[in-house]
Enzyme design. Structure first.
Site, PDB file in Angstrom:
ATOM      1  N   GLU A   1      -4.420   8.156  -7.984  1.00 55.72           N
ATOM      2  CA  GLU A   1      -5.440   7.423  -7.894  1.00 55.72           C
ATOM      3  C   GLU A   1      -6.303   7.465  -9.020  1.00 55.72           C
ATOM      4  O   GLU A   1      -6.958   6.201  -9.265  1.00 55.72           O
ATOM      5  CB  GLU A   1      -6.382   8.066  -6.695  1.00 55.72           C
ATOM      6  CG  GLU A   1      -5.623   8.063  -5.265  1.00 55.72           C
ATOM      7  CD  GLU A   1      -5.296   6.485  -4.923  1.00 55.72           C
ATOM      8  OE1 GLU A   1      -6.160   5.587  -5.608  1.00 55.72           O
ATOM      9  OE2 GLU A   1      -4.793   6.290  -3.935  1.00 55.72           O
TER      10      GLU A   1
ATOM     11  N   TYR B   1     -14.693   5.399  -4.116  1.00 50.94           N
ATOM     12  CA  TYR B   1     -13.559   4.886  -3.669  1.00 50.94           C
ATOM     13  C   TYR B   1     -12.528   6.132  -3.711  1.00 50.94           C
ATOM     14  O   TYR B   1     -11.652   6.508  -2.783  1.00 50.94           O
ATOM     15  CB  TYR B   1     -12.860   3.826  -4.733  1.00 50.94           C
ATOM     16  CG  TYR B   1     -11.368   3.944  -4.565  1.00 50.94           C
ATOM     17  CD1 TYR B   1     -10.964   2.882  -3.389  1.00 50.94           C
ATOM     18  CD2 TYR B   1     -10.420   4.483  -5.546  1.00 50.94           C
ATOM     19  CE1 TYR B   1      -9.389   3.241  -3.388  1.00 50.94           C
ATOM     20  CE2 TYR B   1      -9.094   4.335  -5.342  1.00 50.94           C
ATOM     21  CZ  TYR B   1      -8.544   3.830  -4.220  1.00 50.94           C
ATOM     22  OH  TYR B   1      -7.252   3.552  -4.011  1.00 50.94           O
TER      23      TYR B   1
ATOM     24  N   ASP C   1     -11.427  -0.725  -2.422  1.00 48.60           N
ATOM     25  CA  ASP C   1     -11.125  -0.721  -3.729  1.00 48.60           C
ATOM     26  C   ASP C   1     -11.170  -2.496  -3.741  1.00 48.60           C
ATOM     27  O   ASP C   1     -11.653  -3.171  -2.929  1.00 48.60           O
ATOM     28  CB  ASP C   1      -9.758  -0.370  -4.151  1.00 48.60           C
ATOM     29  CG  ASP C   1      -8.519  -1.405  -3.527  1.00 48.60           C
ATOM     30  OD1 ASP C   1      -8.975  -1.669  -2.471  1.00 48.60           O
ATOM     31  OD2 ASP C   1      -7.606  -1.189  -4.308  1.00 48.60           O
TER      32      ASP C   1
ATOM     33  N   CYS D   1      -2.610 -11.052  -0.046  1.00 49.54           N
ATOM     34  CA  CYS D   1      -3.648 -11.633  -0.151  1.00 49.54           C
ATOM     35  C   CYS D   1      -4.124 -11.424  -1.802  1.00 49.54           C
ATOM     36  O   CYS D   1      -5.164 -10.875  -2.079  1.00 49.54           O
ATOM     37  CB  CYS D   1      -4.812 -10.701   0.499  1.00 49.54           C
ATOM     38  SG  CYS D   1      -6.393 -11.712   0.838  1.00 49.54           S
TER      39      CYS D   1
ATOM     40  N   CYS E   1       1.090 -13.745   5.982  1.00 52.13           N
ATOM     41  CA  CYS E   1       0.006 -12.602   6.203  1.00 52.13           C
ATOM     42  C   CYS E   1      -0.057 -12.178   7.648  1.00 52.13           C
ATOM     43  O   CYS E   1       0.054 -13.017   8.745  1.00 52.13           O
ATOM     44  CB  CYS E   1      -1.218 -13.032   5.623  1.00 52.13           C
ATOM     45  SG  CYS E   1      -2.628 -11.965   5.999  1.00 52.13           S
TER      46      CYS E   1
END
Length: 358
Positions: free
Chosen positions: A43, A126, A144, A196, A206
């Site tokens: 991360e 986040y 995010d 997306c 999607c």
DNA sequence: GATCCGTGGAG
DNA sequence: TCTCCAAGGAT
């Protein structure tokens, strides 16, 4: 669980990305649990950085420092050198600090709550939410850039970023399921990264296409709206590559804050906003037969730098705060890309695997 | 809230 | 060539 989460998790089970730091749904079914250290390390590296760029660094760090305690005990200069090239070097400084705090105050383990994680160096909203969700199955709202894009399109939010952030957070909280929150967070990010996308989203593929207000109205690609960015100014400076007969060059270490903080550099002038083009060898670290080697341009986040490059043959004289480093050992130095570029301009084969011994 | 903080790849 | 941008955080 609402229908968004149900559809998204079903899509994730079938179409999720395989990533080195990820425990996929099938592995979880076999009883594999995410390692908080791996989740955290990935991360931090992924902040404002592409998956492709992170992969080799993630592998390198895990090989050299398999556990948090190893990273805590590591030499900081080695950590900075291992991070060199990945950018945003405050991340590496905070990574080391965080490992030390965990080793000293937390028995080398990660807190398993948002609040506990958020209190650690380098971990913001986040990352705290992401680790809490992915490593500890806490139903935190993970927002995010991917999630911002998915949510603004799904609900056709016309407010530009960053003003829309509170509304996006509220929407994300409402959508986050109590079951499988970690998979859900990764599903949202995978959706943003593979379907997306910022340009030419693959709406036909999607799983949420029937729910997407932006798609039903007009053009999802139009969203999210963003505030215009400031123009990038140009700054000028000069860099000095002094080379000894036995193939050493003069390096220094930048102070531990600000731009390229804690990283290695060749001696340079200040980087001013001037455009006089005269910035040059009168600022050299010492008097020598400095030869011009042209200019290198490097683009930082908020300015563009044009460095005049000077090269000189030198003896190994003592320089305050400097060190004469073997060119063949430059790979062990914490040299950011702009410095590798400057050195290569003066010594083209400096970073080649095999240098010819002249 | 606005600014500072890297890099390299894609279109 | 040029613009955008990629799993943000600290101050």
């Amino acid at each position: 669980m609402d229908h968004f989460a149900r559809k998204l998790l079903a899509w994730y089970d079938r179409h999720h990305r395989e990533l080195p730091w990820r425990v996929g749904p099938s592995d979880k079914a076999q009883g594999v649990v995410p390692d908080p250290y791996h989740v955290w390390l990935s991360e931090i590296m992924l902040q404002q950085t592409t998956v492709q760029a992170v992969k080799p660094y993630f592998d390198k760090f895990l090989t050299r420092w398999p556990r948090v305690a190893d990273l805590a005990a590591a030499d900081t200069d080695e950590v900075m050198a291992a991070w060199a090239g990945l950018g945003y070097y405050a991340r590496a400084r905070n990574l080391k600090k965080c490992a030390e705090v965990l080793a000293r105050d937390h028995d080398g383990r990660f807190p398993d709550t948002f609040e506990g994680l958020k209190a650690l160096p380098g971990i913001g909203d986040y990352t705290a939410a992401a680790i809490a969700a992915i490593a500890f199955d806490r139903p935190e709202a993970v927002v995010d850039g991917n999630v911002e894009r998915v949510v603004t399109r799904l609900f056709a939010i016309e407010t530009p970023l960053p003003t829309a952030k509170p509304e996006i957070k509220t929407r994300t909280k409402a959508m986050t399921p109590a079951e499988r929150p970690g998979d859900y967070a990764q599903a949202m990010m995978d959706l943003g990264a593979t379907i997306c996308t910022p340009k030419r989203p693959a709406c036909v593929l999607c799983p949420l296409r029937d729910d997407c207000i932006a798609l039903s109205k007009d053009d999802p690609q139009r969203l999210p709206l963003k505030m215009p960015k400031a123009a990038r100014p140009v700054r000028y400076g000069a860099a000095f590559i002094a080379e000894t007969p036995d193939q050493r060059i003069l390096l220094k270490t930048r102070e531990n804050k600000g731009l390229l903080g804690g990283m290695a550099e060749v001696p340079t002038t200040g980087w001013t906003a001037r455009s006089d083009g005269e910035t040059g060898k009168d600022a050299a670290p010492f008097s020598a037969a400095w030869t011009p080697k042209g200019e290198v341009t490097h683009v930082f986040t908020h300015f563009e730098l044009r460095l005049a490059i000077w090269h000189a043959a030198s003896d190994e004289r003592p320089v305050t705060g400097g060190r004469w480093t073997q060119i063949t050992a430059l790979g062990e130095e914490a040299l950011p890309s702009v410095m590798k570029k400057a050195i290569t301009q003066a010594i083209p084969d400096a970073f080649k695997a095999r240098r010819e011994t002249s």
